[in-house]
Design an enzyme around this catalytic site. Structure first.
Site, PDB file in Angstrom:
ATOM      1  N   ILE A  62       0.854  -1.251  -0.049  1.00  0.00           N
ATOM      2  CA  ILE A  62       0.041   0.084   0.179  1.00  0.00           C
ATOM      3  C   ILE A  62       0.764   1.191   0.017  1.00  0.00           C
ATOM      4  O   ILE A  62       0.223   2.352  -0.325  1.00  0.00           O
ATOM      5  CB  ILE A  62      -1.033  -0.111   1.352  1.00  0.00           C
ATOM      6  CG1 ILE A  62      -2.207   0.828   0.865  1.00  0.00           C
ATOM      7  CG2 ILE A  62      -0.330   0.405   2.447  1.00  0.00           C
ATOM      8  CD1 ILE A  62      -3.125   0.551  -0.056  1.00  0.00           C
TER       9      ILE A  62
ATOM     10  N   LYS B  86      12.381  -0.231  11.037  1.00  0.00           N
ATOM     11  CA  LYS B  86      11.535  -1.123  10.507  1.00  0.00           C
ATOM     12  C   LYS B  86      11.003  -2.257  11.676  1.00  0.00           C
ATOM     13  O   LYS B  86      12.107  -2.752  12.253  1.00  0.00           O
ATOM     14  CB  LYS B  86      11.926  -1.731   9.191  1.00  0.00           C
ATOM     15  CG  LYS B  86      11.193  -3.054   8.582  1.00  0.00           C
ATOM     16  CD  LYS B  86      10.038  -2.352   7.826  1.00  0.00           C
ATOM     17  CE  LYS B  86       9.558  -3.419   6.877  1.00  0.00           C
ATOM     18  NZ  LYS B  86       8.442  -2.946   6.394  1.00  0.00           N
TER      19      LYS B  86
ATOM     20  N   ASP C 126      13.741  -2.057   3.190  1.00  0.00           N
ATOM     21  CA  ASP C 126      12.863  -0.694   3.468  1.00  0.00           C
ATOM     22  C   ASP C 126      13.684   0.559   3.962  1.00  0.00           C
ATOM     23  O   ASP C 126      13.457   1.339   3.905  1.00  0.00           O
ATOM     24  CB  ASP C 126      11.848  -1.063   4.362  1.00  0.00           C
ATOM     25  CG  ASP C 126      10.694  -1.964   3.584  1.00  0.00           C
ATOM     26  OD1 ASP C 126      10.818  -2.077   2.271  1.00  0.00           O
ATOM     27  OD2 ASP C 126       9.740  -2.240   4.168  1.00  0.00           O
TER      28      ASP C 126
END
Length: 246
Positions: free
Chosen positions: A13, A37, A57
Site C-alpha cells: 500500500i 522497520k 525498506d
C-alpha cells in the site's frame, strides 16, 4: 510524539514510501528524525559471507530522505529482525529457526529515542499480520501505546479496508494520528478515477465526523521514467505536513 507507528490497510500500500517521505518532511522542518522497520522479510543474503543484508525498506527510507545509511542501520538497530523468506513474519521466522523476541524491537526503539526526537516505526503488512504465532502487529502497537499513521489508497476495496482498520485501532484505545492517502495505485489497472475520487471524499468526510482530530495527508504521485530509481526519488518529490502535525 516520540514514536509514530506507520501501518497500512494492506500489503503493498506504500508504507515504505510514506515513511521515507514523512521523515524527509520532518527533517526539512528541523526535526531530528530516524526511521525503523518492525521486521523485514525477503531480505537478500550475501552469497560470499552468508550474512543477512540491511533491510530493504531502511535503504529506501534513506534514499527518500537523501541521507546515507546511518551507524544505527549498519549495526541493525533500525531493523534487528530480517528474514530471507518473503512471507508473513511468523512464517519467515519459523523457517529461519530464529525466535522473534518483541522486547528486542522495543529495546532498539528506545535506543533510537535516546538519539532522535522522532522515531518513525514502519510495520509489516497490515494491522493483523502475525509477527509470531501468538502476536499480531496490532497487539504489539497496543502494548506500546504508539499513535498510528494509517496508509490507504484509492483502489477498489480501500474504503472497506480503511474502515475496518480504523475500527480495530479504536477498539484497542489507540490514537489514529494520521490517515495518509497514497496515490501509488493511481496508474494501475485496479484503480478507477471515479472510485479513487469518491474514496478520497468519503474518507475525508468520515474522518471529519468520527475522527475530527486525525490529520489527513495525501502523498504525491510517484511517476518514474526508465532512468529514475530510488536513489533520486527524494529530489523529485516533496511533502508538506499539515499544521500541528508534530
Amino acid at each position: 510524539m516520540s514514536v509514530l507507528f506507520i501501518s497500512g490497510i494492506d500489503t503493498d500500500i506504500g508504507k515504505t514510501y510514506a515513511t521515507g517521505m514523512l521523515a524527509k518532511a520532518l527533517m526539512q522542518q528541523g526535526t531530528n528524525v530516524i526511521t525503523q522497520k518492525l521486521v523485514q522479510t525477503g531480505v537478500s543474503v550475501n552469497p560470499m559471507t552468508g550474512k543477512m543484508g540491511i533491510a530493504d525498506d531502511i535503504i529506501t527510507h534513506r534514499a527518500l530522505m537523501d541521507i546515507p545509511l546511518q551507524p544505527c542501520d549498519l549495526d541493525f538497530t533500525t531493523c534487528p529482525y530480517r528474514y530471507k523468506k518473503p512471507a508473513s513474519p511468523h512464517l519467515a521466522s519459523r523457517l529461519s529457526k530464529q525466535t522473534l523476541d518483541p522486547e528486542v524491537i522495543t529495546s532498539a526503539t528506545k535506543s533510537l529515542q535516546a538519539d532522535y526526537e522522532v522515531v518513525l516505526l514502519e510495520g509489516a503488512g497490515g494491522l493483523l499480520v502475525p509477527i509470531t504465532e501468538q502476536l499480531f502487529v496490532l497487539d504489539y502497537i497496543a502494548a506500546q501505546g504508539y499513535p498510528i499513521l494509517l496508509v490507504t489508497s484509492g483502489r477498489l476495496g480501500s474504503i472497506n479496508h480503511t474502515l475496518l482498520s480504523l475500527e480495530a485501532i479504536t477498539q484497542r484505545g489507540l490514537q489514529v494520528h494520521t490517515v495518509v492517502y497514497n496515490h501509488i495505485h493511481d496508474d494501475t489497472d485496479n484503480t478507477d478515477v471515479e472510485i479513487a475520487d469518491s474514496t478520497i471524499e468519503f474518507l475525508q468526510n468520515h474522518l471529519q465526523q468520527y475522527y475530527p482530530t486525525t490529520h489527513w495527508l495525501q502523498l504525491p504521485t510517484i511517476k518514474m521514467n526508465e532512468s529514475e530509481n530510488s536513489e533520486n526519488l527524494s529530489n523529485n518529490h516533496s511533502l508538506t505536513l499539515p499544521k500541528g502535525f508534530a
